[in-house]
Design a protein around this motif. Structure first.
Motif, PDB file in Angstrom:
ATOM      1  N   ASP A 476       0.837  -1.207   0.000  1.00  0.00           N
ATOM      2  CA  ASP A 476       0.000   0.000   0.000  1.00  0.00           C
ATOM      3  C   ASP A 476       0.868   1.253   0.000  1.00  0.00           C
ATOM      4  N   ASP A 477       1.944   1.239   0.797  1.00  0.00           N
ATOM      5  CA  ASP A 477       2.847   2.391   0.833  1.00  0.00           C
ATOM      6  C   ASP A 477       3.532   2.601  -0.515  1.00  0.00           C
ATOM      7  N   ALA A 478       3.919   1.512  -1.162  1.00  0.00           N
ATOM      8  CA  ALA A 478       4.575   1.639  -2.459  1.00  0.00           C
ATOM      9  C   ALA A 478       3.629   2.246  -3.489  1.00  0.00           C
ATOM     10  N   ALA A 479       2.370   1.818  -3.475  1.00  0.00           N
ATOM     11  CA  ALA A 479       1.398   2.368  -4.421  1.00  0.00           C
ATOM     12  C   ALA A 479       1.117   3.842  -4.154  1.00  0.00           C
ATOM     13  N   ARG A 480       1.192   4.267  -2.909  1.00  0.00           N
ATOM     14  CA  ARG A 480       0.893   5.651  -2.565  1.00  0.00           C
ATOM     15  C   ARG A 480       2.082   6.575  -2.794  1.00  0.00           C
ATOM     16  N   LEU A 481       3.320   6.082  -2.485  1.00  0.00           N
ATOM     17  CA  LEU A 481       4.487   6.958  -2.521  1.00  0.00           C
ATOM     18  C   LEU A 481       5.231   6.938  -3.854  1.00  0.00           C
ATOM     19  N   ALA A 482       5.189   5.811  -4.541  1.00  0.00           N
ATOM     20  CA  ALA A 482       5.942   5.726  -5.808  1.00  0.00           C
ATOM     21  C   ALA A 482       5.107   5.026  -6.871  1.00  0.00           C
ATOM     22  N   PRO A 483       3.981   5.615  -7.240  1.00  0.00           N
ATOM     23  CA  PRO A 483       3.105   4.913  -8.198  1.00  0.00           C
ATOM     24  C   PRO A 483       3.678   4.845  -9.610  1.00  0.00           C
ATOM     25  N   ARG A 484       4.649   5.729  -9.962  1.00  0.00           N
ATOM     26  CA  ARG A 484       5.169   5.760 -11.328  1.00  0.00           C
ATOM     27  C   ARG A 484       6.638   5.315 -11.404  1.00  0.00           C
ATOM     28  N   ASP A 485       7.163   4.809 -10.326  1.00  0.00           N
ATOM     29  CA  ASP A 485       8.553   4.341 -10.343  1.00  0.00           C
ATOM     30  C   ASP A 485       8.588   2.915 -10.896  1.00  0.00           C
ATOM     31  N   PRO A 486       9.210   2.694 -12.061  1.00  0.00           N
ATOM     32  CA  PRO A 486       9.181   1.346 -12.665  1.00  0.00           C
ATOM     33  C   PRO A 486       9.830   0.283 -11.769  1.00  0.00           C
ATOM     34  N   ALA A 487      10.944   0.629 -11.135  1.00  0.00           N
ATOM     35  CA  ALA A 487      11.630  -0.362 -10.307  1.00  0.00           C
ATOM     36  C   ALA A 487      10.774  -0.761  -9.110  1.00  0.00           C
ATOM     37  N   VAL A 488      10.142   0.249  -8.465  1.00  0.00           N
ATOM     38  CA  VAL A 488       9.313  -0.044  -7.300  1.00  0.00           C
ATOM     39  C   VAL A 488       8.094  -0.854  -7.704  1.00  0.00           C
ATOM     40  N   GLN A 489       7.467  -0.508  -8.797  1.00  0.00           N
ATOM     41  CA  GLN A 489       6.267  -1.221  -9.222  1.00  0.00           C
ATOM     42  C   GLN A 489       6.571  -2.643  -9.670  1.00  0.00           C
ATOM     43  N   ALA A 490       7.752  -2.846 -10.260  1.00  0.00           N
ATOM     44  CA  ALA A 490       8.135  -4.216 -10.636  1.00  0.00           C
ATOM     45  C   ALA A 490       8.304  -5.077  -9.394  1.00  0.00           C
ATOM     46  N   ALA A 491       8.945  -4.513  -8.389  1.00  0.00           N
ATOM     47  CA  ALA A 491       9.106  -5.266  -7.145  1.00  0.00           C
ATOM     48  C   ALA A 491       7.765  -5.492  -6.462  1.00  0.00           C
TER      49      ALA A 491
END
Length: 552
Positions: A476-491
């Motif tokens: 949930d934190d990843a979706a809220r803080l870095a929704p457009r970061d490709p590396a974060v979304q891949a993880a």
């Protein structure tokens, strides 16, 4: 030639070095002590009480057992070589109520110590000390006072008994050889601790000036002592976690030599022990001891090789010597410990041999008690099968049957052992008894594993649920803080695949994690362990046709 009478020496009012704990700060303790000493020297001389002196028959007398003999002896020899002075050291529990200087002087006179020798006496329990220094050495009262304050008292206050002797010997050597010249005589003395006539003249003016001088000297000594103690406390770590002081090289060398001698004796005795054991129990029963003895001989060879390198003509640095001596001690300790363990095992075997019939009866009784636990273990395992999948119970599924087989083998070994006792072959009876004991113990471990399985599996379920909940919060934190970061979304995508619920939804029905139809179903009671499953709950629907076997 004996030392002069005690009256000529400068006396200390207390002659002590304070309690171990709860001592007042140095500046508060020294001010009254200095003033009291000055006033006492002017007004009245303390009486010399009758004390029982000790007849010292050697340079080192340690009735308390707190000294490192090698360290103290080395310091004494170094002082004698440098300044030609013998330092006699006496450590006792108490001075029988006497002051330290009185006791040390009386002991020196009774013992007939030479006029150019010094006696240091310490009462460990009384927390007092005395330093008997003859006039013939030419040390002024100020020099003696400096030795006491800067060398002797700090070590005694820290309970460093051997360090006090070493520091005193070093300070005496420096003062007598001129390596570190001590200050000259204090005003009012002739350098031997005797008061001069000028200092004792009558009249209020003379006494006033003397008192002012005493205060000035006291302030100076206070400042010097405070600085000295501060440096000492900064340099020496204290407290429960402070490391012990390093062992000096001479002591380490002596310990290593003794350890090598002991190990050599142990190896010789162990070879004889092995021969007796092989004749008594056979080669197979003593195989482990044979292996341990061979390893110990290798350690001994390595240790003796290091000793030869230390004794050859090629010098090593102090650090290299310390490292090599430490390695010798470690090798000797490892070899000795391993041999001792095997010797104890042989003692147990001999005990079993002497009690072979009783041991066999006890083992048979133990086997019956363990066999009575097998039905309960089988029932517990059946209850676990109704709760957990077969894959979760694979490690304990066959334990009751294996335990039964082990107990059958133990009973057979007991019968073989009894037959060996009847035939007079006690060695074979020992082997049979040990085999039966090992079989029974293995059966016990198997049944205990079944008893623990339910608790361990329940704990694992709770840990998995907690981990999934924590990871869900991170997603949930990843979706809220870095929704457009490709590396974060891949993880995050990979993590969602890992936490997808994989528990059965209905009795007799399971689902595939990749099936969207299953994901829309309302979770059953068994799915309440997963917070993600609760978040994704939807109205119930018929069981999908894509149900697959449970995949953990």
């Amino acid at each position: 030639m004996t030392s002069p009478a005690p009256a000529h020496r400068t006396r200390r009012t207390a002659g002590g070095f304070g309690p171990r704990e709860g001592r007042r700060p140095a500046h508060r303790r020294l001010i009254p002590a200095v003033l009291a000493a000055a006033l006492t020297a002017v007004v009245v001389a303390p009486p010399a009480g009758a004390v029982p002196p000790l007849d010292v028959d050697s340079q080192l007398v340690d009735e308390v057992g707190v000294l490192d003999e090698a360290v103290v002896t080395a310091a004494q020899e170094e002082l004698e070589q440098a300044a030609g002075v013998q330092l006699y050291v006496v450590y006792v529990d108490d001075f029988s109520g006497a002051e330290g200087d009185e006791w040390s002087i009386a002991s020196a006179e009774r013992s007939g110590i030479g006029s150019d020798d010094v006696l240091l006496a310490v009462a460990v329990e009384d927390r007092k000390y005395g330093l008997a220094v003859p006039n013939a050495l030419g040390l002024s009262a100020t020099a003696q006072s400096q030795i006491r304050r800067t060398a002797l008292e700090p070590e005694l206050s820290a309970d460093d008994w051997s360090g006090a002797v070493v520091a005193t010997a070093d300070a005496l050597g420096a003062a007598l050889t001129g390596a570190a010249p001590a200050p000259g005589p204090a005003p009012g003395t002739d350098g031997t601790g005797t008061t001069t006539p000028a200092a004792t003249s009558s009249g209020g003016g003379g006494l006033t000036w003397l008192l002012l001088g005493a205060v000035a000297v006291g302030a100076f000594l206070l400042f010097r002592s405070f600085r000295s103690r501060s440096r000492t406390s900064d340099q020496r770590p204290t407290g429960p976690g402070a490391p012990p002081p390093p062992v000096d090289l001479d002591t380490l060398n002596t310990r290593a030599s003794h350890a090598l001698v002991r190990l050599d004796d142990t190896l010789r005795g162990s070879e004889q022990e092995l021969g007796f054991a092989q004749a008594q129990f056979g080669v197979e029963a003593t195989r482990r001891f044979t292996e341990v003895l061979a390893a110990a001989k290798k350690d001994a060879l390595a240790a003796f090789t290091l000793r030869q390198r230390l004794d050859d003509h090629i010098p090593e640095t102090d650090d290299e010597r310390r490292t090599m001596l430490t390695q010798i001690l470690q090798l000797c300790e490892r070899a000795g410990t391993a041999i001792e363990e095997q010797t104890e095992a042989f003692d147990e075997l001999r005990d079993v041999q002497a009690r072979a019939p009783e041991v066999l009866d006890e083992t048979e009784q133990r086997a019956r008690e363990v066999a009575a636990r097998i039905p309960a273990a089988a029932q517990a395992l059946e209850a676990l099968r109704r709760t957990y999948p077969a894959s979760a119970l694979a490690s304990v599924a066959g334990n009751p049957e294996q335990a039964e087989q082990l107990l059958d083998a133990a009973r057979e070994s007991v019968e073989q052992g009894r037959q060996s006792v009847t035939d007079g072959d006690r060695a074979a009876a020992v082997v049979a008894a040990r085999t039966a004991e090992n079989a029974v113990e293995q059966a016990v471990h198997l049944l205990e594993a079944v008893d623990r399985a339910g608790t361990e599996l329940a704990g694992a379920s709770a840990a998995i649920a907690s981990g999934i909940a924590s990871l869900g919060s991170d997603l949930d934190d990843a979706a809220r803080l870095a929704p457009r970061d490709p590396a974060v979304q891949a993880a995050a995508t990979h993590a969602r695949g890992c936490v997808t619920p994989r528990v059965p939804r209905d009795p007799g029905a399971t689902r595939s994690p990749s099936c969207t139809t299953c994901a829309r179903r309302r979770p059953s009671s068994t799915e309440r362990w997963s917070p993600l499953a609760v978040r994704r709950s939807r109205p119930s629907a018929p069981a999908p046709s894509c149900a697959t076997p449970w995949d953990r």
